[in-house]
Design an enzyme around this catalytic site. Structure first.
Site, PDB file in Angstrom:
ATOM      1  N   ASP A   1      -2.494   9.005   8.407  1.00  0.00           N
ATOM      2  CA  ASP A   1      -2.617   8.951   6.948  1.00  0.00           C
ATOM      3  C   ASP A   1      -3.945   8.316   6.539  1.00  0.00           C
ATOM      4  OD1 ASP A   1      -1.887   6.444   7.925  1.00  0.00           O
ATOM      5  OD2 ASP A   1      -0.264   6.111   6.487  1.00  0.00           O
TER       6      ASP A   1
ATOM      7  N   ASP B   1      -8.140   2.420   8.535  1.00  0.00           N
ATOM      8  CA  ASP B   1      -8.586   1.247   7.784  1.00  0.00           C
ATOM      9  C   ASP B   1      -9.511   0.427   8.697  1.00  0.00           C
ATOM     10  OD1 ASP B   1      -8.570  -0.643   5.692  1.00  0.00           O
ATOM     11  OD2 ASP B   1      -6.812  -1.651   6.483  1.00  0.00           O
TER      12      ASP B   1
ATOM     13  N   LYS C   1     -11.337   4.328   5.186  1.00  0.00           N
ATOM     14  CA  LYS C   1     -12.055   3.272   4.464  1.00  0.00           C
ATOM     15  C   LYS C   1     -13.144   2.745   5.388  1.00  0.00           C
ATOM     16  CE  LYS C   1      -7.888   1.368   2.291  1.00  0.00           C
ATOM     17  NZ  LYS C   1      -7.061   0.131   2.223  1.00  0.00           N
TER      18      LYS C   1
HETATM   19  P1  IMP Z   1      -5.724   0.043  10.697  1.00  0.00           P
HETATM   20  O1  IMP Z   1      -5.104  -0.216  12.033  1.00  0.00           O
HETATM   21  O2  IMP Z   1      -6.265  -1.228  10.089  1.00  0.00           O
HETATM   22  O3  IMP Z   1      -6.778   1.131  10.695  1.00  0.00           O
HETATM   23  O4  IMP Z   1      -4.569   0.441   9.724  1.00  0.00           O
HETATM   24  C1  IMP Z   1      -4.011   1.658   9.743  1.00  0.00           C
HETATM   25  C2  IMP Z   1      -2.660   1.621   9.087  1.00  0.00           C
HETATM   26  O5  IMP Z   1      -2.563   0.639   8.053  1.00  0.00           O
HETATM   27  C3  IMP Z   1      -2.430   2.932   8.381  1.00  0.00           C
HETATM   28  O6  IMP Z   1      -1.887   3.883   9.252  1.00  0.00           O
HETATM   29  C4  IMP Z   1      -1.507   2.535   7.252  1.00  0.00           C
HETATM   30  O7  IMP Z   1      -0.176   2.541   7.696  1.00  0.00           O
HETATM   31  C5  IMP Z   1      -1.913   1.126   6.917  1.00  0.00           C
HETATM   32  N1  IMP Z   1      -2.847   1.068   5.759  1.00  0.00           N
HETATM   33  C6  IMP Z   1      -4.157   0.756   5.775  1.00  0.00           C
HETATM   34  N2  IMP Z   1      -4.691   0.815   4.547  1.00  0.00           N
HETATM   35  C7  IMP Z   1      -3.686   1.188   3.727  1.00  0.00           C
HETATM   36  C8  IMP Z   1      -3.613   1.439   2.314  1.00  0.00           C
HETATM   37  O8  IMP Z   1      -4.588   1.347   1.534  1.00  0.00           O
HETATM   38  N3  IMP Z   1      -2.392   1.809   1.836  1.00  0.00           N
HETATM   39  C9  IMP Z   1      -1.288   1.946   2.638  1.00  0.00           C
HETATM   40  N4  IMP Z   1      -1.321   1.727   3.960  1.00  0.00           N
HETATM   41  C10 IMP Z   1      -2.503   1.347   4.508  1.00  0.00           C
HETATM   42 MG    MG Z   2      -0.154   4.796   9.433  1.00  0.00          MG
END
Ligand code: IMP
Ligand code: MG
Length: 190
Positions: free
Chosen positions: A108, A111, A139
Site C-alpha cells: 500500500d 514509508d 513517502k
Molecule cells: P515502513 O516500514 O515504515 O515503510 O511502513 C510501511 C507500513 O506502515 C505500511 O505498509 C503501512 O501499513 C504503514 N504506514 C506508513 N505510512 C502510513 C500512512 O500514512 N497511513 C497508513 N499507514 C501507513
Molecule cells: Mg502495509
C-alpha cells in the site's frame, strides 16, 4: 467534541488527497507497466501485503490481462499507532512457494522502507526468477532504509494518509479515495 462544530465530513476526513478517479487511472497505468515487463507466456505472481494492500491488489489484478497468480502475506510493523517501531513480524506467511516465479510484491505504502526491505530480503531468499515491487504510495522524505521500488503510484509528502486500504487504528480502509484523517491517534476505539 461536537462533530457538528467542525466542517469535517462524517468519516472524519480533513482533506481528500487522491480521488477515486485519479487512483483508478494510475492503477491501470501500473498494471500495464507490470505486464510490459514480463513476457506474455509467463505468469505474474503478485504477493499482496495485508492488510493495507488488499484494495490496491484487487483493483490491480482486475486491470491486468496477463496470466496472473496471487497470494497474500501479512506483516506487522506498526501496531495500531502511527509511528514505526522498526520491527517487522510475519503474521501470515504465503501459501505458494516463489521458486522460479516472476514475483511482484504489492504494497500500500512505502514509508521508512523498513517493512519492504525486510520483505524483499526474505522473499528473495525463496528463489523467485525475478522480484519487483509495486506500491500505490511512497513517502520518499521518510525513507530510512534504501529500497528499490519499480512501480510507484504516487509520491506523497510526509503526511499520514488513510483510505483505499490504508488505516488509522483499523479505520478508514473502506474509503474509495486517499485522504488525511482529522487527527492521528494511537488510542484504540478513538
Ligand atoms: P515502513 O516500514 O515504515 O515503510 O511502513 C510501511 C507500513 O506502515 C505500511 O505498509 C503501512 O501499513 C504503514 N504506514 C506508513 N505510512 C502510513 C500512512 O500514512 N497511513 C497508513 N499507514 C501507513
Ligand atoms: Mg502495509
Amino acid at each position: 467534541m461536537c462533530a457538528d462544530a467542525t466542517p469535517l465530513g462524517p468519516a472524519g476526513i480533513a482533506e481528500v488527497l487522491l480521488t477515486a478517479d485519479q487512483i483508478g487511472e494510475r492503477v491501470r497505468e501500473l498494471a500495464a507497466a507490470i505486464e510490459r515487463d514480463v513476457s506474455p507466456d509467463r505468469d505474474v505472481h503478485l504477493v499482496g501485503i495485508l492488510t493495507g494492500a488488499f484494495v490496491f491488489m484487487a483493483d490491480l489484478v482486475r486491470a491486468m490481462t496477463a496470466r496472473v497468480t496471487l497470494d497474500f502475506m501479512a506483516v506487522s510493523s506498526y501496531g495500531t499507532g502511527v509511528l514505526t517501531s522498526g520491527e517487522v513480524r510475519v503474521l501470515k506467511d504465503l501459501d505458494i512457494g516463489l521458486a522460479g516465479r516472476h514475483v511482484v510484491i504489492v504494497e500500500d505504502i512505502v514509508d521508512t522502507g523498513t517493512t519492504l526491505a525486510y520483505l524483499q530480503e526474505i522473499l528473495r531468499a525463496r528463489g523467485p526468477r525475478s522480484l519487483r515491487t509495486a506500491t500505490l504510495l511512497s513517502k520518499p522524505s521518510r525513507r530510512r532504509v534504501p529500497v528499490t521500488v519499480e512501480y510507484v503510484g504516487f509520491e506523497i509528502d510526509d503526511r499520514f494518509v488513510v483510505g483505499y486500504g490504508l488505516d488509522q487504528a483499523h479505520r478508514f480502509r473502506n474509503l474509495p479515495y486517499v485522504g488525511i484523517a482529522r487527527e492521528p491517534s494511537d488510542l484504540p476505539g478513538q
